[in-house]
Structure formats: structure tokens, C-alpha cells
Motif scaffolding. Structure first.
Motif, mmCIF file in Angstrom:
data_model
loop_
_atom_site.group_PDB
_atom_site.id
_atom_site.type_symbol
_atom_site.label_atom_id
_atom_site.label_comp_id
_atom_site.label_asym_id
_atom_site.label_seq_id
_atom_site.Cartn_x
_atom_site.Cartn_y
_atom_site.Cartn_z
ATOM 1 N N GLY A 1 0.832 -1.203 0.000
ATOM 2 C CA GLY A 1 0.000 0.000 0.000
ATOM 3 C C GLY A 1 0.860 1.243 0.000
ATOM 4 N N ARG A 2 0.587 2.157 -0.917
ATOM 5 C CA ARG A 2 1.351 3.401 -1.012
ATOM 6 C C ARG A 2 0.395 4.578 -1.052
ATOM 7 N N ASP A 3 0.836 5.708 -0.496
ATOM 8 C CA ASP A 3 -0.020 6.891 -0.478
ATOM 9 C C ASP A 3 0.397 7.908 -1.539
ATOM 10 N N ASP A 4 1.345 7.536 -2.413
ATOM 11 C CA ASP A 4 1.756 8.450 -3.482
ATOM 12 C C ASP A 4 1.229 7.994 -4.842
ATOM 13 N N ILE A 5 0.145 7.224 -4.855
ATOM 14 C CA ILE A 5 -0.490 6.778 -6.097
ATOM 15 C C ILE A 5 -1.982 7.099 -6.023
ATOM 16 N N ASP A 6 -2.431 7.988 -6.902
ATOM 17 C CA ASP A 6 -3.873 8.232 -7.042
ATOM 18 C C ASP A 6 -4.499 7.230 -8.017
ATOM 19 N N VAL A 7 -3.753 6.900 -9.064
ATOM 20 C CA VAL A 7 -4.225 5.944 -10.064
ATOM 21 C C VAL A 7 -3.030 5.087 -10.500
ATOM 22 N N LEU A 8 -3.243 3.786 -10.533
ATOM 23 C CA LEU A 8 -2.226 2.849 -11.014
ATOM 24 C C LEU A 8 -2.617 2.388 -12.407
ATOM 25 N N ILE A 9 -1.748 2.643 -13.395
ATOM 26 C CA ILE A 9 -1.996 2.200 -14.766
ATOM 27 C C ILE A 9 -1.234 0.900 -14.972
ATOM 28 N N ILE A 10 -1.972 -0.170 -15.286
ATOM 29 C CA ILE A 10 -1.396 -1.510 -15.361
ATOM 30 C C ILE A 10 -1.124 -1.846 -16.823
ATOM 31 N N CYS A 11 0.140 -2.100 -17.135
ATOM 32 C CA CYS A 11 0.569 -2.273 -18.524
ATOM 33 C C CYS A 11 1.061 -3.689 -18.819
ATOM 34 N N GLY A 12 0.441 -4.675 -18.218
ATOM 35 C CA GLY A 12 0.825 -6.064 -18.470
ATOM 36 C C GLY A 12 0.179 -6.599 -19.728
ATOM 37 N N GLY A 13 0.506 -7.863 -20.031
ATOM 38 C CA GLY A 13 -0.084 -8.521 -21.191
ATOM 39 C C GLY A 13 -1.527 -8.899 -20.929
ATOM 40 N N SER A 14 -2.381 -8.644 -21.914
ATOM 41 C CA SER A 14 -3.817 -8.811 -21.709
ATOM 42 C C SER A 14 -4.218 -10.240 -21.396
ATOM 43 N N ALA A 15 -3.703 -11.185 -22.181
ATOM 44 C CA ALA A 15 -4.195 -12.559 -22.058
ATOM 45 C C ALA A 15 -3.742 -13.228 -20.770
ATOM 46 N N THR A 16 -2.584 -12.803 -20.243
ATOM 47 C CA THR A 16 -2.021 -13.518 -19.095
ATOM 48 C C THR A 16 -1.970 -12.677 -17.831
ATOM 49 N N ASP A 17 -1.393 -11.477 -17.920
ATOM 50 C CA ASP A 17 -1.136 -10.683 -16.719
ATOM 51 C C ASP A 17 -2.371 -9.977 -16.169
ATOM 52 N N LEU A 18 -3.123 -9.328 -17.047
ATOM 53 C CA LEU A 18 -4.197 -8.445 -16.566
ATOM 54 C C LEU A 18 -5.313 -9.168 -15.816
ATOM 55 N N PRO A 19 -5.731 -10.364 -16.221
ATOM 56 C CA PRO A 19 -6.779 -11.030 -15.435
ATOM 57 C C PRO A 19 -6.378 -11.287 -13.987
ATOM 58 N N GLU A 20 -5.084 -11.400 -13.750
ATOM 59 C CA GLU A 20 -4.602 -11.585 -12.379
ATOM 60 C C GLU A 20 -4.334 -10.253 -11.692
ATOM 61 N N MET A 21 -3.641 -9.343 -12.388
ATOM 62 C CA MET A 21 -3.143 -8.137 -11.725
ATOM 63 C C MET A 21 -4.220 -7.087 -11.480
ATOM 64 N N THR A 22 -5.105 -6.871 -12.442
ATOM 65 C CA THR A 22 -6.074 -5.790 -12.278
ATOM 66 C C THR A 22 -6.995 -6.019 -11.085
ATOM 67 N N PRO A 23 -7.622 -7.189 -10.924
ATOM 68 C CA PRO A 23 -8.433 -7.380 -9.703
ATOM 69 C C PRO A 23 -7.594 -7.289 -8.424
ATOM 70 N N LYS A 24 -6.383 -7.788 -8.470
ATOM 71 C CA LYS A 24 -5.521 -7.767 -7.282
ATOM 72 C C LYS A 24 -5.284 -6.339 -6.799
ATOM 73 N N TYR A 25 -4.937 -5.445 -7.725
ATOM 74 C CA TYR A 25 -4.595 -4.085 -7.315
ATOM 75 C C TYR A 25 -5.806 -3.166 -7.254
ATOM 76 N N ALA A 26 -6.931 -3.575 -7.849
ATOM 77 C CA ALA A 26 -8.150 -2.754 -7.763
ATOM 78 C C ALA A 26 -8.675 -2.674 -6.336
ATOM 79 N N ALA A 27 -8.309 -3.615 -5.501
ATOM 80 C CA ALA A 27 -8.717 -3.551 -4.094
ATOM 81 C C ALA A 27 -7.918 -2.522 -3.313
ATOM 82 N N LEU A 28 -6.793 -2.060 -3.880
ATOM 83 C CA LEU A 28 -5.899 -1.135 -3.169
ATOM 84 C C LEU A 28 -5.834 0.250 -3.798
ATOM 85 N N TYR A 29 -6.011 0.322 -5.122
ATOM 86 C CA TYR A 29 -5.824 1.579 -5.848
ATOM 87 C C TYR A 29 -6.910 1.739 -6.906
#
Length: 330
Positions: free
Chosen positions: A63-91
Motif C-alpha cells: 500500500g502506497r499513499d503516493d499513487i492516485d491511479v495505477l496504470i497496469i501495462c501487463g499482457g492482456s491474455a495472461t497478466d491483466l486477469p490476475e493483476m487488475t483485480p488484485k490491485y483494484a482492491a488497493l488503488y
């Protein structure tokens, strides 16, 4: 809405798209890049942005307080289905998830996580899905009796280029998707034709191979590759590494959405939205940056959960005030 003076942006992932987002942030004075995050060792990632820290994803998870919005630039087919829900709970998060068939399930997963954390998760931003999606919706709402057509290219398909590079004997490759001009013109004329896959696009491949490689075998493997080339008219050119570097080092792309519809007693109307992009990642990064601004504004209003481009009013994308937008753009 007043102008926002500084929205703090974090970038997760630093490939071509991450660099495109960085370039967009530099052009928007109300956006500030506060950190780049990587799953690799931060010491292995060198970036050009002076004074911006490169950090591990472990710091994101804390958890960081210097991020208003996190832009996730992973690969769509593999990374994003895992990473976006994971970090959407925090940012508040933005992604460019582009596997069209899986967007509903991805949306549901991000929505659950974002609502739990009281955050916004805007998914599938870019130009398709993204800007093209908006134009399909606008056109079909205005002309309910009609049909949309999407043509891609001329442009480099990174996924198809990667598929060629996986063939034994191939050193490097670029694959260009090209629309069939006769088909595009038929749509523009309001004929509402039906097309097969082969009739809409062709594929042109530029390939560098190892010395002594069997070019005929490689060409056949490309042209018969299922899900990539088998359903298209495909041309293969074998070139040198020097030619590849000189003529095919960029990542241009583009395309058009054309909608043909009727009103009254058979009056025809054609709506067209097209893009010609010198740099696919830089343009996509610019779209993500604009939607990061929207995510910040919406979350400040108490909105949470997953959103798509369909859910965001255009005014939220702009750094201008509502009064300026009405005065100069309406």
C-alpha cells in the motif's frame, strides 16, 4: 469540475505500453509520474524519466499513499486477469484488457475487488476496445437499423509477430494487418455487404531467418498457422536484419469503424471513425492517461467499482473545467 492540479500516477510494467504511458504523462501538466513498478528486480530496469523511482511490486502490495491511479501495462491474455483485480482492491486502476470474449468475466472480477476497496477500476481502455467501442455504440444508438464494420491496419500486430518469431529458424519478424480496400469501399458506399474473414483483411509478414534455414518450410508454417494466418491471404517476405531495423522498427497501427444505417424510407447514412497511428503504444498510453484522470475524479465523488469507456462521461477525461469545455468544444 475544477481543474485537478496534480494526479499522482504509478505505472505497473514498463514495456512498450509503459513507455507510451510515460510519454503521455509528460504532455499532461496535471499528471505526475511518481513511480514505475516491476515484478523483475528494480535494478534491472533502466528508465529515462529523471528522478522517478523504480520499485518492486512488493511495495505496491504493502500500500502506497503516493499513487492516485495505477496504470497496469501487463499482457492482456495472461497478466491483466490476475493483476487488475488484485490491485483494484488497493488503488484506482486502469488497464487495456483486449480479449473481447473475456471482457464480461474480467469486468466482474475487477468490479468485486474495486467495490471491496472503495476504488474505481476502468478496464479495456485503448482504441479497440476503447475509442472504437464508443463509436460503435454511438452509431448503433443513432441508427438502430444498420450494421457496423471494423477494419484494422495498416499496422503491426505484435501478437502475430510474436507467433512468427516462435517458429524454428526465425530470428525476427513483423506482421502487418492490412484492410482489403475493395471491402472498405463497399461499406463506405452503404452496400451493407457480408464478408468472410479472408475478404476483410490480409496479412503481410517480414521475416529474418537463420543462415541456412528452410525458407519454404517456414513460409508454409506461417501461412497454415491456425488462429493466426490460415484464414487470411498471407504474403511472406524474407529480409535481412539490417532491412528489418531500417524499415520495420516502429509500431504503427490504426484502422476504422464504419457504420452504415438507414432512416425513413431507405435513406442511407454512413458514419466513419478512423485512426492512423505512428505509435500504437504511445497512442494507447495517451488514452490510458486520459481515463486515469476520469478515475481520479469519479472516485473523489464517491464512485467505486469497475467501469468501461461506456460508463465515463467525456467531460471526466479532460483537464479543462466544465465551463471551458462548454465555451470552446461544444
Amino acid at each position: 469540475m475544477a481543474i485537478i492540479m496534480s494526479i499522482k500516477i504509478g505505472i505497473l510494467g514498463y514495456g512498450n505500453l509503459g513507455r507510451g504511458v510515460e510519454a503521455a504523462i509528460k504532455q499532461n501538466p496535471d499528471l505526475e509520474l511518481t513511480g514505475v513498478y516491476t515484478r523483475r528486480s528494480p535494478d534491472s530496469l533502466k528508465i529515462n524519466t529523471e528522478g522517478v523511482a523504480v520499485r518492486s511490486t512488493a511495495e505496491l502490495e504493502a500500500g502506497r499513499d503516493d499513487i492516485d491511479v495505477l496504470i497496469i501495462c501487463g499482457g492482456s491474455a495472461t497478466d491483466l486477469p490476475e493483476m487488475t483485480p488484485k490491485y483494484a482492491a488497493l488503488y484506482n486502476v486502469i488497464d487495456s484488457f483486449d480479449t473481447h470474449a473475456n471482457i464480461p468475466s474480467h469486468f466482474a472480477n475487477v468490479d468485486k475487488a474495486a467495490k471491496k476497496g472503495g476504488k474505481i477500476g476502468i478496464i479495456s481502455c485503448g482504441w479497440d476496445p476503447g475509442m472504437f467501442s464508443l463509436n460503435r455504440l454511438y452509431a448503433s444508438a443513432i441508427l438502430p437499423e444498420g450494421k457496423d464494420y471494423t477494419f484494422w491496419g495498416k499496422g503491426v500486430s505484435q501478437g502475430h509477430s510474436d507467433a512468427i518469431r516462435r517458429i524454428a529458424g526465425v530470428v525476427d519478424a513483423r506482421q502487418y494487418t492490412l484492410p482489403v480496400e475493395a471491402s472498405v469501399n463497399a461499406v463506405r458506399e452503404g452496400k451493407n455487404p457480408e464478408f468472410t474473414t479472408r475478404e476483410k483483411h490480409t496479412r503481410e509478414c517480414f521475416v529474418v531467418v537463420e543462415d541456412g534455414a528452410d525458407k519454404a518450410k517456414i513460409e508454409n508454417e506461417i501461412k497454415t498457422m491456425p488462429n493466426y494466418f490460415a484464414d487470411y491471404d498471407t504474403t511472406v517476405h524474407f529480409i535481412s536484419a539490417e532491412e528489418m531495423k531500417r524499415d520495420h522498427s516502429g509500431l504503427p497501427h490504426g484502422g476504422s469503424v464504419i457504420y452504415s444505417g438507414t432512416t425513413g424510407e431507405g435513406n442511407n447514412h454512413v458514419i466513419e471513425y478512423s485512426l492512423k497511428l505512428d505509435s500504437n503504444p504511445e497512442f494507447t498510453g495517451s488514452v490510458l492517461a486520459a481515463y486515469a484522470r476520469a478515475a481520479y475524479k469519479l472516485n473523489n465523488e464517491g464512485v467505486s467499482g469497475a467501469k468501461t469507456v461506456f460508463d465515463i462521461a467525456p467531460a471526466y477525461l479532460s483537464a479543462k473545467s466544465d465551463e471551458e469545455i462548454r465555451s470552446h468544444l461544444l
